[in-house]
Design a protein around this motif. Structure first.
Motif, PDB file in Angstrom:
ATOM      1  N   ASN A 104     -11.793   4.704 -15.391  1.00 58.79           N
ATOM      2  CA  ASN A 104     -12.487   4.238 -14.208  1.00 58.79           C
ATOM      3  C   ASN A 104     -12.584   2.720 -14.190  1.00 58.79           C
ATOM      4  O   ASN A 104     -13.551   2.149 -13.714  1.00 58.79           O
ATOM      5  N   THR A 105     -11.596   2.079 -14.670  1.00 52.05           N
ATOM      6  CA  THR A 105     -11.606   0.624 -14.639  1.00 52.05           C
ATOM      7  C   THR A 105     -11.203   0.175 -13.248  1.00 52.05           C
ATOM      8  O   THR A 105     -10.660   0.929 -12.437  1.00 52.05           O
ATOM      9  N   ILE A 106     -11.449  -1.116 -12.975  1.00 50.08           N
ATOM     10  CA  ILE A 106     -11.121  -1.670 -11.658  1.00 50.08           C
ATOM     11  C   ILE A 106      -9.621  -1.590 -11.436  1.00 50.08           C
ATOM     12  O   ILE A 106      -9.157  -1.243 -10.357  1.00 50.08           O
ATOM     13  N   ALA A 107      -8.860  -1.863 -12.482  1.00 49.59           N
ATOM     14  CA  ALA A 107      -7.410  -1.824 -12.347  1.00 49.59           C
ATOM     15  C   ALA A 107      -6.940  -0.403 -12.065  1.00 49.59           C
ATOM     16  O   ALA A 107      -6.035  -0.182 -11.269  1.00 49.59           O
ATOM     17  N   GLU A 108      -7.563   0.545 -12.679  1.00 53.42           N
ATOM     18  CA  GLU A 108      -7.119   1.925 -12.455  1.00 53.42           C
ATOM     19  C   GLU A 108      -7.625   2.471 -11.135  1.00 53.42           C
ATOM     20  O   GLU A 108      -6.943   3.241 -10.472  1.00 53.42           O
ATOM     21  N   VAL A 109      -8.825   2.094 -10.722  1.00 52.07           N
ATOM     22  CA  VAL A 109      -9.372   2.622  -9.465  1.00 52.07           C
ATOM     23  C   VAL A 109      -8.692   1.961  -8.285  1.00 52.07           C
ATOM     24  O   VAL A 109      -8.203   2.628  -7.369  1.00 52.07           O
ATOM     25  N   TYR A 110      -8.624   0.627  -8.287  1.00 53.58           N
ATOM     26  CA  TYR A 110      -8.057  -0.067  -7.124  1.00 53.58           C
ATOM     27  C   TYR A 110      -6.577  -0.380  -7.286  1.00 53.58           C
ATOM     28  O   TYR A 110      -5.879  -0.610  -6.305  1.00 53.58           O
ATOM     29  N   GLY A 111      -6.061  -0.358  -8.499  1.00 49.35           N
ATOM     30  CA  GLY A 111      -4.659  -0.674  -8.716  1.00 49.35           C
ATOM     31  C   GLY A 111      -3.740   0.466  -8.312  1.00 49.35           C
ATOM     32  O   GLY A 111      -2.579   0.251  -7.968  1.00 49.35           O
ATOM     33  N   SER A 112      -4.228   1.653  -8.353  1.00 46.38           N
ATOM     34  CA  SER A 112      -3.381   2.784  -7.949  1.00 46.38           C
ATOM     35  C   SER A 112      -3.400   3.004  -6.442  1.00 46.38           C
ATOM     36  O   SER A 112      -2.684   3.849  -5.921  1.00 46.38           O
ATOM     37  N   ASP A 113      -4.190   2.218  -5.744  1.00 44.46           N
ATOM     38  CA  ASP A 113      -4.305   2.373  -4.278  1.00 44.46           C
ATOM     39  C   ASP A 113      -3.341   1.413  -3.590  1.00 44.46           C
ATOM     40  O   ASP A 113      -3.740   0.529  -2.839  1.00 44.46           O
ATOM     41  N   THR A 114      -2.054   1.538  -3.886  1.00 40.24           N
ATOM     42  CA  THR A 114      -1.053   0.628  -3.319  1.00 40.24           C
ATOM     43  C   THR A 114      -0.182   1.289  -2.255  1.00 40.24           C
ATOM     44  O   THR A 114       0.640   0.621  -1.637  1.00 40.24           O
ATOM     45  N   GLU A 115      -0.356   2.555  -2.058  1.00 41.74           N
ATOM     46  CA  GLU A 115       0.466   3.228  -1.025  1.00 41.74           C
ATOM     47  C   GLU A 115       0.006   2.815   0.356  1.00 41.74           C
ATOM     48  O   GLU A 115      -1.191   2.741   0.626  1.00 41.74           O
ATOM     49  N   PRO A 116       0.961   2.494   1.227  1.00 41.42           N
ATOM     50  CA  PRO A 116       0.554   2.124   2.588  1.00 41.42           C
ATOM     51  C   PRO A 116       0.014   3.349   3.337  1.00 41.42           C
ATOM     52  O   PRO A 116       0.429   4.466   3.109  1.00 41.42           O
ATOM     53  N   GLN A 117      -0.933   3.103   4.204  1.00 41.09           N
ATOM     54  CA  GLN A 117      -1.492   4.184   5.025  1.00 41.09           C
ATOM     55  C   GLN A 117      -0.564   4.412   6.214  1.00 41.09           C
ATOM     56  O   GLN A 117      -0.195   3.488   6.920  1.00 41.09           O
ATOM     57  N   SER A 118      -0.217   5.658   6.403  1.00 46.43           N
ATOM     58  CA  SER A 118       0.721   5.956   7.490  1.00 46.43           C
ATOM     59  C   SER A 118       0.012   5.899   8.837  1.00 46.43           C
ATOM     60  O   SER A 118      -1.184   6.140   8.934  1.00 46.43           O
ATOM     61  N   PHE A 119       0.800   5.549   9.853  1.00 46.50           N
ATOM     62  CA  PHE A 119       0.286   5.519  11.228  1.00 46.50           C
ATOM     63  C   PHE A 119       0.213   6.955  11.732  1.00 46.50           C
ATOM     64  O   PHE A 119       1.015   7.799  11.345  1.00 46.50           O
ATOM     65  N   PRO A 120      -0.713   7.277  12.593  1.00 48.94           N
ATOM     66  CA  PRO A 120      -0.791   8.664  13.089  1.00 48.94           C
ATOM     67  C   PRO A 120       0.505   9.084  13.783  1.00 48.94           C
ATOM     68  O   PRO A 120       1.210   8.271  14.371  1.00 48.94           O
ATOM     69  N   GLU A 121       0.754  10.365  13.717  1.00 46.02           N
ATOM     70  CA  GLU A 121       1.978  10.924  14.339  1.00 46.02           C
ATOM     71  C   GLU A 121       1.876  10.792  15.853  1.00 46.02           C
ATOM     72  O   GLU A 121       0.903  11.208  16.476  1.00 46.02           O
ATOM     73  N   THR A 122       2.890  10.165  16.462  1.00 47.77           N
ATOM     74  CA  THR A 122       2.892   9.970  17.918  1.00 47.77           C
ATOM     75  C   THR A 122       3.599  11.102  18.640  1.00 47.77           C
ATOM     76  O   THR A 122       3.473  11.238  19.848  1.00 47.77           O
ATOM     77  N   ARG A 123       4.334  11.898  17.894  1.00 53.10           N
ATOM     78  CA  ARG A 123       5.077  12.995  18.525  1.00 53.10           C
ATOM     79  C   ARG A 123       4.297  14.292  18.384  1.00 53.10           C
ATOM     80  O   ARG A 123       3.478  14.456  17.493  1.00 53.10           O
TER      81      ARG A 123
END
Length: 188
Positions: A104-123
């Motif tokens: 639960n270190t800062i690097a492990e909690v916030y460092g693994s949050d590197t995936e971009p958030q996808s935009f909602p499906e428009t179709r």
């Protein structure tokens, strides 16, 4: 001695009759027949079948469809993403509150949050049932008027002619009486 004889000669009467029978002449003109026929009438009115194809949902699956529908999907998708983002931040905050636990270190909690958030499906969702085909037929309207036959007969009365025969009555021979006296021989 001979007796004298008186002679009487009689001629009978003869009547002559000349008669020809009468004659009948009967003729009857032909009757006149007039036949008038009104033909039957058949009327059939049919309408063309209507084929309706609604492929709006297919266009939504291909390119998003109409702008209003696409905006509704984006708006509802952003709400979901927002709620998911809040849930992720709460989870990260809970993990950070327990920083004393391993992993639960800062690097492990916030460092693994590197995936971009996808935009909602428009179709819209893709499906084989996105195209609606509706075929509508109507029964034909049939009207029938029966034919009529009008027969008119003008009959003619018979024409009867009678020609009287002839009747001729005549005397062929008249009756007669003849007295013939005897001959007398008288000598004086």
């Amino acid at each position: 001695m001979l007796q004298p004889i008186l002679q009487i000669r009689q001629t009978p009467a003869l009547m002559g009759i000349d008669a020809d029978p009468g004659s009948y002449s009967i003729s009857q003109p032909k009757a006149e027949i007039s036949v008038t026929t009104t033909p039957c009438e058949l009327t059939v009115q049919s309408t063309r079948p209507e084929l309706t194809i609604d492929q709006a949902r297919a266009w939504e699956a291909y390119n998003g469809g109409k702008m209003l529908d696409m905006n509704k999907r984006i708006y509802s998708g952003i709400q979901q993403l927002y709620l998911q983002g809040i849930a992720r931040k709460v989870e990260q905050g809970n993990r950070m509150a327990q920083f004393f636990k391993p992993g639960n270190t800062i690097a492990e909690v916030y460092g693994s949050d590197t995936e971009p958030q996808s935009f909602p499906e428009t179709r819209g969702p893709a499906s084989y049932a996105n195209v609606e085909i509706h075929f509508e037929t109507r029964a034909p309207q049939i009207e029938f008027r029966a034919s009529k036959v009008d027969i008119r007969v003008d009959r003619r009365n018979p024409e009867i002619e009678y020609t009287r025969g002839k009747l001729n009555i005549y005397m062929q021979q008249y009756a007669s009486v003849q007295f013939i006296p005897p001959e007398l021989n008288v000598q004086l």
